[in-house]
Design an enzyme around this catalytic site. Structure first.
Site, PDB file in Angstrom:
ATOM      1  N   HIS A  79       0.836  -1.193   0.000  1.00 59.33           N
ATOM      2  CA  HIS A  79       0.000   0.000   0.000  1.00 59.33           C
ATOM      3  C   HIS A  79       0.875   1.249   0.000  1.00 59.33           C
ATOM      4  O   HIS A  79       2.048   1.214   0.385  1.00 59.33           O
ATOM      5  CB  HIS A  79      -0.921  -0.008   1.214  1.00 59.33           C
ATOM      6  CG  HIS A  79      -2.017  -1.015   1.101  1.00 59.33           C
ATOM      7  ND1 HIS A  79      -3.026  -1.121   2.018  1.00 59.33           N
ATOM      8  CD2 HIS A  79      -2.262  -1.973   0.168  1.00 59.33           C
ATOM      9  CE1 HIS A  79      -3.861  -2.081   1.657  1.00 59.33           C
ATOM     10  NE2 HIS A  79      -3.403  -2.620   0.536  1.00 59.33           N
ATOM     11  N   GLU A  81       0.843   3.867   1.903  1.00 62.04           N
ATOM     12  CA  GLU A  81       1.324   4.217   3.238  1.00 62.04           C
ATOM     13  C   GLU A  81       2.536   3.372   3.619  1.00 62.04           C
ATOM     14  O   GLU A  81       3.506   3.874   4.192  1.00 62.04           O
ATOM     15  CB  GLU A  81       0.216   4.014   4.286  1.00 62.04           C
ATOM     16  CG  GLU A  81      -1.063   4.765   3.992  1.00 62.04           C
ATOM     17  CD  GLU A  81      -2.095   3.966   3.218  1.00 62.04           C
ATOM     18  OE1 GLU A  81      -3.291   4.138   3.489  1.00 62.04           O
ATOM     19  OE2 GLU A  81      -1.709   3.171   2.321  1.00 62.04           O
ATOM     20  N   CYS A 107      -6.037   1.244   5.528  1.00 65.54           N
ATOM     21  CA  CYS A 107      -6.620  -0.040   5.913  1.00 65.54           C
ATOM     22  C   CYS A 107      -6.101  -0.412   7.310  1.00 65.54           C
ATOM     23  O   CYS A 107      -5.253   0.282   7.871  1.00 65.54           O
ATOM     24  CB  CYS A 107      -6.234  -1.122   4.900  1.00 65.54           C
ATOM     25  SG  CYS A 107      -4.488  -1.619   5.015  1.00 65.54           S
ATOM     26  N   CYS A 110      -2.173  -0.919   7.435  1.00 64.98           N
ATOM     27  CA  CYS A 110      -1.473   0.369   7.405  1.00 64.98           C
ATOM     28  C   CYS A 110      -1.726   1.154   8.687  1.00 64.98           C
ATOM     29  O   CYS A 110      -0.816   1.814   9.209  1.00 64.98           O
ATOM     30  CB  CYS A 110      -1.901   1.185   6.193  1.00 64.98           C
ATOM     31  SG  CYS A 110      -1.338   0.450   4.636  1.00 64.98           S
TER      32      CYS A 110
END
Length: 153
Positions: A79, A81, A107, A110
């Protein structure tokens, strides 16, 4: 009188620009870590270096009809992040007490990383179907703000 930039709009525009580098076929996400109005690291979602980019034919999530917000481990990519945190670590940049500007709500995976990285605030644009992520970020006292263009934060 000097016109001061709306820093939130400025950093969210950068997050949107960074998202264009995404190699994900399902969702393009960009993230920017900022402290004292200085960009510390950026990230976008996609496969790790030296790994083939995803395509409709090899996307595990598409092949198996896995909806967003579920079974994060069944993905070849990282992801945005996560990539921002990794870029900071790779280059020896502390992100403690920084602000994350992200095109999408984090999410749960993260969120846990951002909590342990001591991120103090998250400004995100689009929602994400992960209620638990929002709950633990609030429990960790991380300020969460859904972005609205032109609004000074």
């Amino acid at each position: 009188m000097i016109n001061r930039p709306n820093w939130t709009d400025y950093f969210m525009e950068i997050a949107e620009l960074v998202s264009r580098r995404s190699s994900c076929i399902r969702r393009q996400v960009g993230a920017v870590l900022v402290k004292d109005k200085r960009i510390l690291a950026t990230g976008y979602n996609g496969v790790p270096k030296n790994i083939k980019h995803c395509a409709k034919e090899n996307c595990i999530r598409t092949i198996n009809n896995i909806p967003s917000g579920e079974r994060h481990e069944l993905c070849r990519g990282l992801h945005a992040e996560q990539n921002a945190i990794l870029q900071a670590a790779l280059h020896g940049v502390s992100i403690k007490d920084s602000i994350l500007y992200c095109t999408t709500q984090p999410c749960i995976v993260c969120a846990k990383m951002l909590i342990n990285a001591d991120i103090k605030k998250i400004i995100f644009n689009g929602g994400y179907p992960d209620k638990l992520a929002m709950e633990i970020l609030q429990e960790a006292n991380i300020e969460l703000i859904q972005y609205k263009k032109g609004e000074k934060i």
